[in-house]
Design a protein around this motif. Structure first.
Motif, PDB file in Angstrom:
ATOM      1  N   SER A 144       3.194 -24.134   6.376  1.00  0.00           N
ATOM      2  CA  SER A 144       1.749 -24.367   6.500  1.00  0.00           C
ATOM      3  C   SER A 144       1.206 -25.260   5.393  1.00  0.00           C
ATOM      4  O   SER A 144       0.125 -25.852   5.542  1.00  0.00           O
ATOM      5  CB  SER A 144       1.002 -23.031   6.500  1.00  0.00           C
ATOM      6  OG  SER A 144       1.270 -22.305   5.310  1.00  0.00           O
ATOM      7  N   GLU A 172      -1.965 -32.557   4.720  1.00  0.00           N
ATOM      8  CA  GLU A 172      -2.395 -33.566   5.685  1.00  0.00           C
ATOM      9  C   GLU A 172      -3.903 -33.540   5.898  1.00  0.00           C
ATOM     10  O   GLU A 172      -4.524 -34.586   6.112  1.00  0.00           O
ATOM     11  CB  GLU A 172      -1.655 -33.371   7.008  1.00  0.00           C
ATOM     12  CG  GLU A 172      -0.186 -33.760   6.936  1.00  0.00           C
ATOM     13  CD  GLU A 172       0.489 -33.739   8.282  1.00  0.00           C
ATOM     14  OE1 GLU A 172      -0.072 -33.147   9.225  1.00  0.00           O
ATOM     15  OE2 GLU A 172       1.588 -34.328   8.396  1.00  0.00           O
ATOM     16  N   GLU A 180       5.072 -33.415  20.295  1.00  0.00           N
ATOM     17  CA  GLU A 180       3.838 -33.956  19.727  1.00  0.00           C
ATOM     18  C   GLU A 180       3.549 -35.356  20.246  1.00  0.00           C
ATOM     19  O   GLU A 180       2.393 -35.735  20.434  1.00  0.00           O
ATOM     20  CB  GLU A 180       3.930 -33.994  18.205  1.00  0.00           C
ATOM     21  CG  GLU A 180       3.583 -32.678  17.528  1.00  0.00           C
ATOM     22  CD  GLU A 180       2.097 -32.380  17.605  1.00  0.00           C
ATOM     23  OE1 GLU A 180       1.393 -32.509  16.592  1.00  0.00           O
ATOM     24  OE2 GLU A 180       1.626 -32.006  18.694  1.00  0.00           O
ATOM     25  N   LEU A 185       8.234 -31.891  10.957  1.00  0.00           N
ATOM     26  CA  LEU A 185       8.611 -31.429  12.288  1.00  0.00           C
ATOM     27  C   LEU A 185      10.040 -31.844  12.627  1.00  0.00           C
ATOM     28  O   LEU A 185      10.508 -32.915  12.215  1.00  0.00           O
ATOM     29  CB  LEU A 185       7.657 -31.986  13.352  1.00  0.00           C
ATOM     30  CG  LEU A 185       6.206 -31.497  13.314  1.00  0.00           C
ATOM     31  CD1 LEU A 185       5.414 -32.131  14.450  1.00  0.00           C
ATOM     32  CD2 LEU A 185       6.122 -29.980  13.363  1.00  0.00           C
ATOM     33  N   GLU A 232      -5.578 -27.419  11.383  1.00  0.00           N
ATOM     34  CA  GLU A 232      -5.696 -28.796  10.920  1.00  0.00           C
ATOM     35  C   GLU A 232      -7.087 -29.100  10.401  1.00  0.00           C
ATOM     36  O   GLU A 232      -7.287 -30.058   9.650  1.00  0.00           O
ATOM     37  CB  GLU A 232      -5.312 -29.752  12.044  1.00  0.00           C
ATOM     38  CG  GLU A 232      -3.811 -29.693  12.339  1.00  0.00           C
ATOM     39  CD  GLU A 232      -3.439 -30.256  13.684  1.00  0.00           C
ATOM     40  OE1 GLU A 232      -4.359 -30.577  14.484  1.00  0.00           O
ATOM     41  OE2 GLU A 232      -2.237 -30.392  13.961  1.00  0.00           O
ATOM     42  N   GLU A 239       6.713 -24.232  13.943  1.00  0.00           N
ATOM     43  CA  GLU A 239       7.192 -24.996  12.791  1.00  0.00           C
ATOM     44  C   GLU A 239       6.077 -25.244  11.786  1.00  0.00           C
ATOM     45  O   GLU A 239       6.310 -25.249  10.571  1.00  0.00           O
ATOM     46  CB  GLU A 239       7.817 -26.314  13.260  1.00  0.00           C
ATOM     47  CG  GLU A 239       9.093 -26.119  14.056  1.00  0.00           C
ATOM     48  CD  GLU A 239       9.826 -27.422  14.348  1.00  0.00           C
ATOM     49  OE1 GLU A 239       9.465 -28.461  13.747  1.00  0.00           O
ATOM     50  OE2 GLU A 239      10.761 -27.404  15.169  1.00  0.00           O
ATOM     51  N   ARG A 240       4.868 -25.433  12.267  1.00  0.00           N
ATOM     52  CA  ARG A 240       3.739 -25.614  11.356  1.00  0.00           C
ATOM     53  C   ARG A 240       3.445 -24.330  10.576  1.00  0.00           C
ATOM     54  O   ARG A 240       3.116 -24.365   9.391  1.00  0.00           O
ATOM     55  CB  ARG A 240       2.498 -26.053  12.124  1.00  0.00           C
ATOM     56  CG  ARG A 240       2.527 -27.486  12.628  1.00  0.00           C
ATOM     57  CD  ARG A 240       2.792 -28.434  11.512  1.00  0.00           C
ATOM     58  NE  ARG A 240       2.565 -29.831  11.875  1.00  0.00           N
ATOM     59  CZ  ARG A 240       3.077 -30.863  11.214  1.00  0.00           C
ATOM     60  NH1 ARG A 240       3.852 -30.638  10.161  1.00  0.00           N
ATOM     61  NH2 ARG A 240       2.824 -32.096  11.582  1.00  0.00           N
ATOM     62  N   HIS A 272      -3.649 -34.409  14.533  1.00  0.00           N
ATOM     63  CA  HIS A 272      -4.708 -33.569  14.004  1.00  0.00           C
ATOM     64  C   HIS A 272      -6.071 -34.186  14.171  1.00  0.00           C
ATOM     65  O   HIS A 272      -7.059 -33.474  14.240  1.00  0.00           O
ATOM     66  CB  HIS A 272      -4.448 -33.167  12.548  1.00  0.00           C
ATOM     67  CG  HIS A 272      -4.100 -34.268  11.616  1.00  0.00           C
ATOM     68  ND1 HIS A 272      -2.871 -34.838  11.559  1.00  0.00           N
ATOM     69  CD2 HIS A 272      -4.832 -34.861  10.665  1.00  0.00           C
ATOM     70  CE1 HIS A 272      -2.860 -35.749  10.594  1.00  0.00           C
ATOM     71  NE2 HIS A 272      -4.035 -35.786  10.058  1.00  0.00           N
ATOM     72  N   LEU A 322       0.212 -28.793   6.537  1.00  0.00           N
ATOM     73  CA  LEU A 322      -1.103 -28.990   7.145  1.00  0.00           C
ATOM     74  C   LEU A 322      -2.188 -29.104   6.093  1.00  0.00           C
ATOM     75  O   LEU A 322      -3.126 -29.894   6.235  1.00  0.00           O
ATOM     76  CB  LEU A 322      -1.417 -27.839   8.099  1.00  0.00           C
ATOM     77  CG  LEU A 322      -0.682 -27.851   9.440  1.00  0.00           C
ATOM     78  CD1 LEU A 322      -1.031 -26.610  10.237  1.00  0.00           C
ATOM     79  CD2 LEU A 322      -1.025 -29.101  10.236  1.00  0.00           C
ATOM     80  N   LEU A 336      -3.600 -24.750  16.433  1.00  0.00           N
ATOM     81  CA  LEU A 336      -3.334 -25.953  15.639  1.00  0.00           C
ATOM     82  C   LEU A 336      -4.627 -26.659  15.269  1.00  0.00           C
ATOM     83  O   LEU A 336      -4.770 -27.196  14.168  1.00  0.00           O
ATOM     84  CB  LEU A 336      -2.417 -26.895  16.419  1.00  0.00           C
ATOM     85  CG  LEU A 336      -0.941 -26.484  16.444  1.00  0.00           C
ATOM     86  CD1 LEU A 336      -0.195 -27.241  17.545  1.00  0.00           C
ATOM     87  CD2 LEU A 336      -0.289 -26.735  15.098  1.00  0.00           C
TER      88      LEU A 336
END
Length: 417
Positions: A318, A324, A358, A350, A260, A313-314, A3, A321, A256
């Protein structure tokens, strides 16, 4: 994709459906296509420290204090390790030393900060120059007679001037100065000490239509096909300021990036844009480590069909995120970049397949770019003094820029900011 690198991507390429370039570098065209651009501050305004702003919890995410509190319990102590108050008992010869009182091997200190002073190693003289510096001169010829004049000694070269220090600044690509804990007045004083400002890429570089393929999906395979109807609906709910037709064309890395960075499209208000304006306003030479296309190639290095697995998957979790993003801001405020990188490497939430994807994206975004940059940076630091501003996570870790500079003999010191 990490991110930290994608947060840079939430500041690039378009301010309208015509895909014009925003002054902040890596915001995807589709990201800002549906967001009205902000007026760019004047040069005079750019040179002034930012004024405090009221934060809207609905749009700005976690407050500065909440972000700090979220990580306070995880910060390592700043004081040296305290010694036991009880003196160890004498040991008989041959006794094993208990682990509790065994001497600890020295550990290299972890530098905590976002601004670092970098001093190059002293210049190395060539062998001939070293002899001259010692005052050595060739012996007189063996055939010289007693009456011949002595040869004139070769003057020793002047000792090299001490190397001037430069600065390396870790930036974060979302949030306000208040959340980041950044004092722009102090940064302006640091900028006054240098001749050159260097950042990742030119934020004012004009957009070229041939670069559209890095950020847009083909019309026949839109995002809604890659993540499904439910995934696309979730993306729309999380990014309400992006028009549906633009979101459907965005590559997974672009989506993404916005997720992020809390959905922010800061434009000229971002840290990177502010610093470039400050440097230009101060009359500094402004240089860049890479071109816009090189940056886009790094962001788009994983095929969209594969990267959509990570995005899917994110979107299904959610909340990860959101946590994070708050944690990233907290680590930045705590000036603990190594802990931030460790969080990124965990790739929380993940699957193994998505983690592998990733990891490939991370290699393109961090290690590969660091390897390309380090030679340029060392040349700039040798020529110095300069202020270099790059994304924070590029500095941390065994393959980060700080470790590379230390390996090459540079003195790296954390500075208060």
């Amino acid at each position: 994709m990490t991110h930290a690198a994608r947060q840079r991507a939430v500041q690039t390429h378009a301010s309208s459906s015509a895909c014009g370039l925003l002054p902040a570098m890596l915001l995807s065209a589709a990201v800002s296509a549906g967001v009205p651009p902000q007026d760019a501050p004047s040069a005079a305004q750019a040179s002034q420290p930012p004024q405090p702003q009221l934060q809207d919890a609905q749009t700005r995410g976690v407050s500065a204090q909440a972000a700090t509190d979220a990580v306070a319990s995880q910060l390592p102590p700043t004081d040296p390790v305290s010694q036991s108050s009880a003196a160890p008992q004498a040991l008989a010869a041959g006794d094993a030393v208990p682990a509790s009182i065994a001497p600890r091997l020295p550990v290299a200190p972890v530098l905590r900060g976002v601004l670092f002073r970098v001093t190059p190693p002293a210049a190395t003289l060539l062998p001939a120059e070293a002899l001259q510096a010692q005052g050595d001169s060739p012996a007189p010829p063996a055939t010289a007679s007693a009456g011949d004049p002595a040869p004139m000694p070769t003057p020793a070269p002047a000792a090299p001037a001490p190397m001037r220090a430069s600065y390396l600044l870790a930036t974060i690509h979302f949030g306000t100065p208040e959340e980041q804990g950044i004092d722009y007045a102090q940064l302006q004083q640091t900028l006054a000490e240098v001749d050159t400002f260097v950042n990742e890429a030119n934020l004012d570089e004009a957009w070229k239509p041939e670069l559209d393929g890095y950020r847009w999906l083909p019309e026949q395979n839109p995002l809604s096909n890659l993540v499904g109807k439910d995934g696309f609906a979730q993306a729309r709910a999380l990014l309400p300021n992006v028009r549906a037709q633009d979101l459907d064309r965005m590559k997974p890395w672009s989506v993404l990036a916005l997720l992020e960075a809390r959905g922010e499209t800061g434009g000229d208000a971002t840290m990177d844009a502010r610093l470039q304006r400050m440097a230009a306003g101060a009359g500094k030479r402004v240089l860049h480590l890479e071109t816009l296309e090189q940056q886009l190639q790094a962001l788009d290095c994983v095929p969209a069909e594969e990267h959509s697995r990570v995005l899917d998957e994110r979107l299904r979790a959610s909340w990860v995120l959101r946590i994070e993003s708050a944690q990233a801001m907290a680590w930045y405020r705590a000036r603990n970049l190594d802990a931030w990188l460790a969080d990124i490497d965990r790739m929380q939430g993940l699957s193994d397949e998505a983690r592998a994807i990733e990891q490939r994206a991370r290699r393109c975004l961090l290690e590969d770019r660091n390897a390309r940059w380090i030679g340029q940076l060392e040349t700039l630091f040798q020529d110095g003094p300069c202020l270099v501003a790059v994304g924070a996570v590029h500095l941390a870790g065994a393959e980060g820029l700080l470790a590379a500079l230390r390996r090459d003999g540079y003195l790296v010191e954390a500075m208060p900011l």
